[in-house]
Write an enzyme that holds these catalytic residues in place. Sequence first.
Site, PDB file in Angstrom:
ATOM      1  N   ILE A   9       0.830  -1.228   0.000  1.00 51.29           N
ATOM      2  CA  ILE A   9       0.000   0.000   0.000  1.00 51.29           C
ATOM      3  C   ILE A   9       0.850   1.258   0.000  1.00 51.29           C
ATOM      4  CG2 ILE A   9      -0.243   0.188   2.542  1.00 51.29           C
ATOM      5  CD1 ILE A   9      -3.309   0.858   1.827  1.00 51.29           C
ATOM      6  N   THR A  10       2.113   1.160   0.451  1.00 51.54           N
ATOM      7  CA  THR A  10       2.971   2.348   0.473  1.00 51.54           C
ATOM      8  C   THR A  10       3.643   2.597  -0.881  1.00 51.54           C
ATOM      9  OG1 THR A  10       4.775   0.983   1.332  1.00 51.54           O
ATOM     10  CG2 THR A  10       3.453   2.196   2.952  1.00 51.54           C
ATOM     11  N   LEU A  82       0.044  -6.513  -3.982  1.00 59.18           N
ATOM     12  CA  LEU A  82       0.879  -5.597  -4.773  1.00 59.18           C
ATOM     13  C   LEU A  82       2.311  -5.531  -4.252  1.00 59.18           C
ATOM     14  CD1 LEU A  82      -1.590  -2.580  -5.196  1.00 59.18           C
ATOM     15  CD2 LEU A  82      -1.503  -4.739  -6.430  1.00 59.18           C
ATOM     16  N   ALA A  83       2.585  -6.078  -3.080  1.00 62.56           N
ATOM     17  CA  ALA A  83       3.926  -5.964  -2.505  1.00 62.56           C
ATOM     18  C   ALA A  83       4.917  -6.803  -3.302  1.00 62.56           C
ATOM     19  CB  ALA A  83       3.923  -6.410  -1.046  1.00 62.56           C
ATOM     20  N   ALA A  84       6.106  -6.249  -3.485  1.00 66.26           N
ATOM     21  CA  ALA A  84       7.169  -6.976  -4.186  1.00 66.26           C
ATOM     22  C   ALA A  84       8.469  -6.209  -4.073  1.00 66.26           C
ATOM     23  CB  ALA A  84       6.825  -7.120  -5.671  1.00 66.26           C
ATOM     24  N   SER A 127       3.247  -9.354 -14.171  1.00 67.37           N
ATOM     25  CA  SER A 127       3.992  -8.325 -14.912  1.00 67.37           C
ATOM     26  C   SER A 127       4.294  -8.731 -16.347  1.00 67.37           C
ATOM     27  CB  SER A 127       5.318  -8.078 -14.184  1.00 67.37           C
ATOM     28  OG  SER A 127       6.201  -7.354 -15.002  1.00 67.37           O
ATOM     29  N   GLU A 129       6.976  -8.170 -17.627  1.00 73.92           N
ATOM     30  CA  GLU A 129       8.353  -8.672 -17.617  1.00 73.92           C
ATOM     31  C   GLU A 129       8.392 -10.186 -17.799  1.00 73.92           C
ATOM     32  OE1 GLU A 129      11.698  -7.094 -17.079  1.00 73.92           O
ATOM     33  OE2 GLU A 129      10.372  -5.709 -18.092  1.00 73.92           O
ATOM     34  N   TYR A 151      13.832 -11.029 -11.167  1.00 71.05           N
ATOM     35  CA  TYR A 151      12.513 -10.457 -10.859  1.00 71.05           C
ATOM     36  C   TYR A 151      11.428 -11.165 -11.683  1.00 71.05           C
ATOM     37  CZ  TYR A 151       8.565  -7.213 -11.257  1.00 71.05           C
ATOM     38  OH  TYR A 151       7.295  -6.667 -11.293  1.00 71.05           O
ATOM     39  N   LYS A 155       8.235 -13.393 -10.504  1.00 72.76           N
ATOM     40  CA  LYS A 155       6.839 -13.050 -10.845  1.00 72.76           C
ATOM     41  C   LYS A 155       6.140 -14.225 -11.534  1.00 72.76           C
ATOM     42  CE  LYS A 155       5.808  -8.895  -9.425  1.00 72.76           C
ATOM     43  NZ  LYS A 155       4.699  -8.632  -8.500  1.00 72.76           N
TER      44      LYS A 155
HETATM   45  P1  NDP Z   1       6.494  -0.231  -5.705  1.00 76.47           P
HETATM   46  O1  NDP Z   1       7.909  -0.654  -5.758  1.00 76.47           O
HETATM   47  O2  NDP Z   1       6.165   1.239  -5.784  1.00 76.47           O
HETATM   48  O3  NDP Z   1       5.833  -0.774  -4.341  1.00 76.47           O
HETATM   49  C1  NDP Z   1       6.195  -2.029  -3.804  1.00 76.47           C
HETATM   50  C2  NDP Z   1       5.526  -2.183  -2.462  1.00 76.47           C
HETATM   51  O4  NDP Z   1       5.877  -3.463  -1.899  1.00 76.47           O
HETATM   52  C3  NDP Z   1       5.925  -1.123  -1.415  1.00 76.47           C
HETATM   53  O5  NDP Z   1       4.783  -0.776  -0.664  1.00 76.47           O
HETATM   54  C4  NDP Z   1       6.906  -1.890  -0.537  1.00 76.47           C
HETATM   55  O6  NDP Z   1       7.013  -1.398   0.775  1.00 76.47           O
HETATM   56  C5  NDP Z   1       6.238  -3.260  -0.541  1.00 76.47           C
HETATM   57  N1  NDP Z   1       7.107  -4.339  -0.083  1.00 76.47           N
HETATM   58  C6  NDP Z   1       8.336  -4.663  -0.547  1.00 76.47           C
HETATM   59  N2  NDP Z   1       8.821  -5.727   0.128  1.00 76.47           N
HETATM   60  C7  NDP Z   1       7.883  -6.076   1.038  1.00 76.47           C
HETATM   61  C8  NDP Z   1       7.798  -7.085   2.024  1.00 76.47           C
HETATM   62  N3  NDP Z   1       8.784  -7.966   2.219  1.00 76.47           N
HETATM   63  N4  NDP Z   1       6.666  -7.181   2.787  1.00 76.47           N
HETATM   64  C9  NDP Z   1       5.662  -6.293   2.611  1.00 76.47           C
HETATM   65  N5  NDP Z   1       5.687  -5.306   1.692  1.00 76.47           N
HETATM   66  C10 NDP Z   1       6.789  -5.204   0.920  1.00 76.47           C
HETATM   67  O7  NDP Z   1       5.715  -1.029  -6.849  1.00 76.47           O
HETATM   68  P2  NDP Z   1       4.480  -0.575  -7.780  1.00 76.47           P
HETATM   69  O8  NDP Z   1       3.466   0.082  -6.957  1.00 76.47           O
HETATM   70  O9  NDP Z   1       5.009   0.096  -8.998  1.00 76.47           O
HETATM   71  O10 NDP Z   1       3.949  -1.986  -8.273  1.00 76.47           O
HETATM   72  C11 NDP Z   1       3.011  -2.735  -7.510  1.00 76.47           C
HETATM   73  C12 NDP Z   1       3.124  -4.201  -7.879  1.00 76.47           C
HETATM   74  O11 NDP Z   1       2.850  -4.383  -9.257  1.00 76.47           O
HETATM   75  C13 NDP Z   1       4.494  -4.822  -7.640  1.00 76.47           C
HETATM   76  O12 NDP Z   1       4.296  -6.141  -7.262  1.00 76.47           O
HETATM   77  C14 NDP Z   1       5.147  -4.757  -9.017  1.00 76.47           C
HETATM   78  O13 NDP Z   1       6.130  -5.763  -9.134  1.00 76.47           O
HETATM   79  C15 NDP Z   1       3.950  -5.015  -9.898  1.00 76.47           C
HETATM   80  N6  NDP Z   1       3.994  -4.454 -11.228  1.00 76.47           N
HETATM   81  C16 NDP Z   1       4.245  -3.115 -11.389  1.00 76.47           C
HETATM   82  C17 NDP Z   1       4.199  -2.552 -12.636  1.00 76.47           C
HETATM   83  C18 NDP Z   1       4.478  -1.109 -12.858  1.00 76.47           C
HETATM   84  O14 NDP Z   1       4.709  -0.713 -14.002  1.00 76.47           O
HETATM   85  N7  NDP Z   1       4.427  -0.267 -11.827  1.00 76.47           N
HETATM   86  C19 NDP Z   1       3.872  -3.378 -13.829  1.00 76.47           C
HETATM   87  C20 NDP Z   1       3.584  -4.765 -13.528  1.00 76.47           C
HETATM   88  C21 NDP Z   1       3.650  -5.264 -12.276  1.00 76.47           C
HETATM   89  P3  NDP Z   1       8.085  -0.227   1.176  1.00 76.47           P
HETATM   90  O15 NDP Z   1       7.351   1.064   0.931  1.00 76.47           O
HETATM   91  O16 NDP Z   1       8.316  -0.519   2.617  1.00 76.47           O
HETATM   92  O17 NDP Z   1       9.298  -0.393   0.306  1.00 76.47           O
HETATM   93  P1  GDR Z   2      11.083  -2.088 -16.044  1.00 81.93           P
HETATM   94  O1  GDR Z   2      11.129  -0.523 -15.695  1.00 81.93           O
HETATM   95  O2  GDR Z   2      12.396  -2.745 -15.901  1.00 81.93           O
HETATM   96  O3  GDR Z   2      10.393  -2.204 -17.370  1.00 81.93           O
HETATM   97  O4  GDR Z   2      10.154  -2.643 -14.855  1.00 81.93           O
HETATM   98  P2  GDR Z   2      12.345   0.526 -15.699  1.00 81.93           P
HETATM   99  O5  GDR Z   2      11.684   1.849 -15.768  1.00 81.93           O
HETATM  100  O6  GDR Z   2      13.285   0.280 -14.586  1.00 81.93           O
HETATM  101  O7  GDR Z   2      13.118   0.200 -17.072  1.00 81.93           O
HETATM  102  C1  GDR Z   2      12.486   0.348 -18.332  1.00 81.93           C
HETATM  103  C2  GDR Z   2      13.523   0.282 -19.442  1.00 81.93           C
HETATM  104  O8  GDR Z   2      14.333   1.469 -19.389  1.00 81.93           O
HETATM  105  C3  GDR Z   2      15.684   1.082 -19.588  1.00 81.93           C
HETATM  106  N1  GDR Z   2      16.579   2.104 -19.004  1.00 81.93           N
HETATM  107  C4  GDR Z   2      16.641   2.436 -17.710  1.00 81.93           C
HETATM  108  N2  GDR Z   2      15.939   1.980 -16.640  1.00 81.93           N
HETATM  109  C5  GDR Z   2      16.224   2.535 -15.431  1.00 81.93           C
HETATM  110  N3  GDR Z   2      15.518   2.133 -14.354  1.00 81.93           N
HETATM  111  N4  GDR Z   2      17.200   3.477 -15.261  1.00 81.93           N
HETATM  112  C6  GDR Z   2      17.944   3.948 -16.308  1.00 81.93           C
HETATM  113  O9  GDR Z   2      18.803   4.789 -16.134  1.00 81.93           O
HETATM  114  C7  GDR Z   2      17.638   3.409 -17.597  1.00 81.93           C
HETATM  115  N5  GDR Z   2      18.135   3.631 -18.831  1.00 81.93           N
HETATM  116  C8  GDR Z   2      17.488   2.835 -19.670  1.00 81.93           C
HETATM  117  C9  GDR Z   2      15.789  -0.270 -18.906  1.00 81.93           C
HETATM  118  O10 GDR Z   2      16.963  -0.959 -19.331  1.00 81.93           O
HETATM  119  C10 GDR Z   2      14.479  -0.912 -19.353  1.00 81.93           C
HETATM  120  O11 GDR Z   2      14.632  -1.461 -20.631  1.00 81.93           O
HETATM  121  C11 GDR Z   2       9.001  -1.948 -14.436  1.00 81.93           C
HETATM  122  C12 GDR Z   2       8.801  -2.268 -12.930  1.00 81.93           C
HETATM  123  O12 GDR Z   2       7.747  -1.476 -12.442  1.00 81.93           O
HETATM  124  C13 GDR Z   2       8.460  -3.723 -12.739  1.00 81.93           C
HETATM  125  O13 GDR Z   2       8.122  -3.950 -11.370  1.00 81.93           O
HETATM  126  C14 GDR Z   2       7.260  -4.067 -13.614  1.00 81.93           C
HETATM  127  O14 GDR Z   2       6.930  -5.424 -13.489  1.00 81.93           O
HETATM  128  C15 GDR Z   2       7.577  -3.737 -15.078  1.00 81.93           C
HETATM  129  O15 GDR Z   2       7.873  -2.366 -15.169  1.00 81.93           O
HETATM  130  C16 GDR Z   2       6.394  -4.018 -15.997  1.00 81.93           C
END
Ligand code: NDP
Ligand code: GDR
Length: 327
Positions: A9-10, A82-84, A127, A129, A151, A155
Amino acid sequence: MPTALVTGITGQDGAYLAQLLLAKGYRVVGLMRRSASSDVIGERLRWLGILDAVELTDGNLTDLSSLIRIVQDTKPDEVFNLAAQSFVAASWQQPLLTGNVTALGAGNLLEAVRIARPEARFYQASSSEMFGKIQEPMQSERTPFYPRSPYAVAKLYAHWMTVNYRESFGLHASSGILFNHESPLRGIEFVTRKVTDGVARIKLGLAKQLQLGNMHATRDWGHARDYVQAMWLMLQQDVPDDYVIATGRTTSITDLCRIAFGHAGLNYEDHVVSTAALHRPAEVEVLLGDSSKARQKLGWAPLVSLEELVAEMVEADLARHRARMRA
Ligand code: NDP
Ligand code: GDR
């Protein structure tokens, strides 16, 4: 009043999902891992003005007993996992932690629901990914997976456990295969936010250069607010299922930079440097999602274009830096 339990949630999605659920009249309970920085950990919820409206409870995805206790106590109607450890690049540095949280953590939560609240509906944050080295030009629910990072491997475990618990135990468990989605609440390490923060710093004279990795990779980017709608819709269906959620447009990092710097009246070529140190050991070069199933069955469609999303993010980062400069 239905009760939702939201892990993560955070994080970005947790905050937007909590906002959506509160607006729909849910009681929202958020699982929060214990932190020494608890004063700042609710920052995204505070930004949305909902920190006081959600109930936060201490627990950890890696600790099954805490999950069973929380599920027993809160009796959720819907559970959103959603945690990861969600940062792909970090998963090569901490592969086993990523497996513990992102893979086995989902297994723990499925177990807690199966044991303590099997009637609850369950959502797993899967995801794009998982498609990794893509096997089809457009990826749908039928496209074979080929994960390219620890990762993505984690997933995939969580995704198949969700499918398996649905088929084995009859849980109402759905997996949303979401493509990248962003917002002003995106973590600073992800490329969109790194770029919009960099644009803001450069525009305000706080920096001159922005170092990035692979500029040729392309992603299918949407807005997180649109994507949490899809999560909720999945759990309102009579029958649980898996859905791809995507915009159907893919854009390179180079073009992302062109749009973001352009929004601030800057030329990205004057500021962006690609460095080998930021390239990944194995890259996901292209992602492009086919979300026809979600559009037909859930009536879902993305509302925000990439240009609108990037403009919102650049403006938010400019406002953040201006506020810091005034302080
Ligand atoms: P964030 O990284 O912003 O949030 C991850 C959350 O997981 C945070 O609240 C974090 O807490 C919590 N967390 C991490 N480890 C633990 C643990 N051991 N126990 C409990 N909570 C934990 O991710 P997003 O909001 O971007 O994504 C949400 C979910 O969707 C994730 O699972 C991500 O992998 C997946 N996802 C995201 C996509 C995207 O583009 N954003 C696309 C596809 C999938 P803390 O604040 O303490 O770090
Ligand atoms: P991704 O997101 O790996 O797709 O995972 P990210 O924004 O980290 O990377 C996207 C692409 O950008 C390229 N890239 C860089 N990435 C980062 N972070 N920093 C850089 O400086 C940079 N330069 C180029 C990366 O190589 C990559 O190709 C996100 C996360 O939210 C996952 O948890 C989620 O599952 C997927 O999206 C869908």
